[in-house]
Structure formats: C-alpha cells, structure tokens
Design a protein around this motif. Structure first.
Motif, PDB file in Angstrom:
ATOM      1  N   GLY A  35      55.391 -33.422  -3.494  1.00 27.77           N
ATOM      2  CA  GLY A  35      56.456 -33.587  -4.471  1.00 27.77           C
ATOM      3  C   GLY A  35      56.664 -32.350  -5.323  1.00 27.77           C
ATOM      4  O   GLY A  35      55.815 -31.451  -5.363  1.00 27.77           O
ATOM      5  N   TRP A  36      57.805 -32.318  -5.960  1.00 30.69           N
ATOM      6  CA  TRP A  36      58.135 -31.304  -6.966  1.00 30.69           C
ATOM      7  C   TRP A  36      58.367 -32.007  -8.298  1.00 30.69           C
ATOM      8  O   TRP A  36      59.081 -33.020  -8.364  1.00 30.69           O
ATOM      9  CB  TRP A  36      59.381 -30.522  -6.586  1.00 30.69           C
ATOM     10  N   PHE A  37      57.770 -31.460  -9.318  1.00 30.66           N
ATOM     11  CA  PHE A  37      57.968 -31.902 -10.688  1.00 30.66           C
ATOM     12  C   PHE A  37      58.410 -30.687 -11.498  1.00 30.66           C
ATOM     13  O   PHE A  37      58.280 -29.555 -11.039  1.00 30.66           O
ATOM     14  CB  PHE A  37      56.665 -32.471 -11.253  1.00 30.66           C
ATOM     15  N   ARG A  38      58.918 -30.937 -12.699  1.00 29.44           N
ATOM     16  CA  ARG A  38      59.274 -29.815 -13.575  1.00 29.44           C
ATOM     17  C   ARG A  38      58.980 -30.164 -15.022  1.00 29.44           C
ATOM     18  O   ARG A  38      58.977 -31.325 -15.405  1.00 29.44           O
ATOM     19  CB  ARG A  38      60.739 -29.420 -13.390  1.00 29.44           C
ATOM     20  N   GLN A  39      58.727 -29.112 -15.783  1.00 31.32           N
ATOM     21  CA  GLN A  39      58.472 -29.292 -17.213  1.00 31.32           C
ATOM     22  C   GLN A  39      59.200 -28.218 -17.993  1.00 31.32           C
ATOM     23  O   GLN A  39      58.922 -27.012 -17.812  1.00 31.32           O
ATOM     24  CB  GLN A  39      56.977 -29.257 -17.515  1.00 31.32           C
ATOM     25  N   ALA A  40      60.115 -28.640 -18.829  1.00 35.49           N
ATOM     26  CA  ALA A  40      60.858 -27.730 -19.687  1.00 35.49           C
ATOM     27  C   ALA A  40      60.124 -27.595 -21.018  1.00 35.49           C
ATOM     28  O   ALA A  40      59.356 -28.478 -21.394  1.00 35.49           O
ATOM     29  CB  ALA A  40      62.269 -28.268 -19.911  1.00 35.49           C
ATOM     30  N   PRO A  41      60.363 -26.515 -21.750  1.00 36.04           N
ATOM     31  CA  PRO A  41      59.678 -26.314 -23.037  1.00 36.04           C
ATOM     32  C   PRO A  41      59.903 -27.479 -23.977  1.00 36.04           C
ATOM     33  O   PRO A  41      61.040 -27.934 -24.175  1.00 36.04           O
ATOM     34  CB  PRO A  41      60.325 -25.038 -23.575  1.00 36.04           C
ATOM     35  N   GLY A  42      58.832 -28.010 -24.532  1.00 36.05           N
ATOM     36  CA  GLY A  42      58.935 -29.093 -25.490  1.00 36.05           C
ATOM     37  C   GLY A  42      59.219 -30.454 -24.890  1.00 36.05           C
ATOM     38  O   GLY A  42      59.426 -31.427 -25.623  1.00 36.05           O
ATOM     39  N   LYS A  43      59.224 -30.540 -23.553  1.00 37.90           N
ATOM     40  CA  LYS A  43      59.524 -31.809 -22.891  1.00 37.90           C
ATOM     41  C   LYS A  43      58.365 -32.234 -21.993  1.00 37.90           C
ATOM     42  O   LYS A  43      57.523 -31.423 -21.612  1.00 37.90           O
ATOM     43  CB  LYS A  43      60.802 -31.697 -22.068  1.00 37.90           C
ATOM     44  N   GLU A  44      58.362 -33.508 -21.648  1.00 33.90           N
ATOM     45  CA  GLU A  44      57.334 -34.023 -20.750  1.00 33.90           C
ATOM     46  C   GLU A  44      57.660 -33.613 -19.311  1.00 33.90           C
ATOM     47  O   GLU A  44      58.801 -33.348 -18.959  1.00 33.90           O
ATOM     48  CB  GLU A  44      57.288 -35.544 -20.853  1.00 33.90           C
ATOM     49  N   ARG A  45      56.622 -33.578 -18.497  1.00 31.06           N
ATOM     50  CA  ARG A  45      56.817 -33.294 -17.075  1.00 31.06           C
ATOM     51  C   ARG A  45      57.619 -34.429 -16.447  1.00 31.06           C
ATOM     52  O   ARG A  45      57.375 -35.605 -16.729  1.00 31.06           O
ATOM     53  CB  ARG A  45      55.456 -33.168 -16.386  1.00 31.06           C
ATOM     54  N   GLU A  46      58.567 -34.068 -15.579  1.00 35.12           N
ATOM     55  CA  GLU A  46      59.391 -35.090 -14.951  1.00 35.12           C
ATOM     56  C   GLU A  46      59.432 -34.897 -13.442  1.00 35.12           C
ATOM     57  O   GLU A  46      59.334 -33.780 -12.927  1.00 35.12           O
ATOM     58  CB  GLU A  46      60.822 -35.072 -15.513  1.00 35.12           C
ATOM     59  N   PHE A  47      59.600 -36.001 -12.755  1.00 39.28           N
ATOM     60  CA  PHE A  47      59.717 -36.003 -11.302  1.00 39.28           C
ATOM     61  C   PHE A  47      61.049 -35.392 -10.884  1.00 39.28           C
ATOM     62  O   PHE A  47      62.083 -35.667 -11.509  1.00 39.28           O
ATOM     63  CB  PHE A  47      59.617 -37.438 -10.797  1.00 39.28           C
ATOM     64  N   VAL A  48      61.022 -34.586  -9.827  1.00 39.67           N
ATOM     65  CA  VAL A  48      62.248 -33.988  -9.292  1.00 39.67           C
ATOM     66  C   VAL A  48      62.550 -34.532  -7.895  1.00 39.67           C
ATOM     67  O   VAL A  48      63.624 -35.062  -7.644  1.00 39.67           O
ATOM     68  CB  VAL A  48      62.138 -32.458  -9.229  1.00 39.67           C
ATOM     69  N   ALA A  49      61.593 -34.402  -6.987  1.00 40.46           N
ATOM     70  CA  ALA A  49      61.819 -34.819  -5.600  1.00 40.46           C
ATOM     71  C   ALA A  49      60.476 -35.007  -4.910  1.00 40.46           C
ATOM     72  O   ALA A  49      59.474 -34.431  -5.333  1.00 40.46           O
ATOM     73  CB  ALA A  49      62.647 -33.782  -4.844  1.00 40.46           C
TER      74      ALA A  49
END
Length: 119
Positions: A35-49
């Motif tokens: 899987g791929w996840f992402r985390q933006a500054p100041g945000k929680e990690r989120e599922f992408v694909a």
C-alpha cells in the motif's frame, strides 16, 4: 521480514505527474499486499491506495481516476503513478507491506519520499 525503500518523489507543478517506486527486499513480496499512505505537515497519516496479493486494487476517493497502483513481482517493486497532481497531494508518501496479502494490516513501513505540488 521485508525492508521497503521509496523513491521518485520531487517537486512538480499542479497538473503534472510523478511515478513513485518502492523497492522491497525478501523473497515473499508476491504474497504481500502492498500500500501507499501519505502524511502532510500537521496532519495524520492517511491511506492512499493498496494492491492485494491477487492484484485487487483500492483507492481513497480523492485520488481515484488520477492515481494508479501497480506491482512488478519479478522486480520486487511497487509503483504509484500519480497524474493530474494537485497542491493538496503534497505530503510524504510512505510504502507499506501487509504479510496477510489482503491489505488490511500493514506491518512493514518505509521511510517515505517527499512529494511537493506547487500551484
């Protein structure tokens, strides 16, 4: 155990494309869900694909029709093709592996690669 190393991140203008890669060590890559996840500054990690061992794919709604996840088991590599990028896609993108094969429990994580989309 699997070790994961991402590459392919960078700076791109809105509307542009990037392809991320995740190289996996070990002999059991083909049986893993990835899987791929992402985390933006100041945000929680989120599922992408995610992609299961049988190549079923799953996407979060915000990237459907723009991102494509794929895998090459012969090369032990996971990909994320990202098209029509938007500034809100800016984040650290992290590769993950699920040994059960079903994309439900990711136990192995890479360090991440930065993607920055300018407006």
């Amino acid at each position: 155990q699997v070790q994961l190393v991402e590459s392919g991140g960078g700076l791109v203008q809105a509307g542009g494309s990037l392809r991320l890669s995740c190289a996996a060590s070990g002999r059991t890559f083909s049986s893993y869900a990835m899987g791929w996840f992402r985390q933006a500054p100041g945000k929680e990690r989120e599922f992408v694909a995610a992609i299961s061992w049988s190549d079923s794919t799953y996407y979060t709604d915000s990237v459907k029709d723009r991102f494509t996840i794929s895998r090459d088991n012969a090369k032990n590599t996971l990909y994320l093709q990202m098209n029509s990028l938007k500034p809100e896609d800016t984040a650290v993108y992290i590769c993950a592996g699920d040994p059960t094969g079903w994309a439900r429990s990711f136990d192995y994580w890479g360090q991440g690669t930065q993607v920055t989309v300018s407006s």
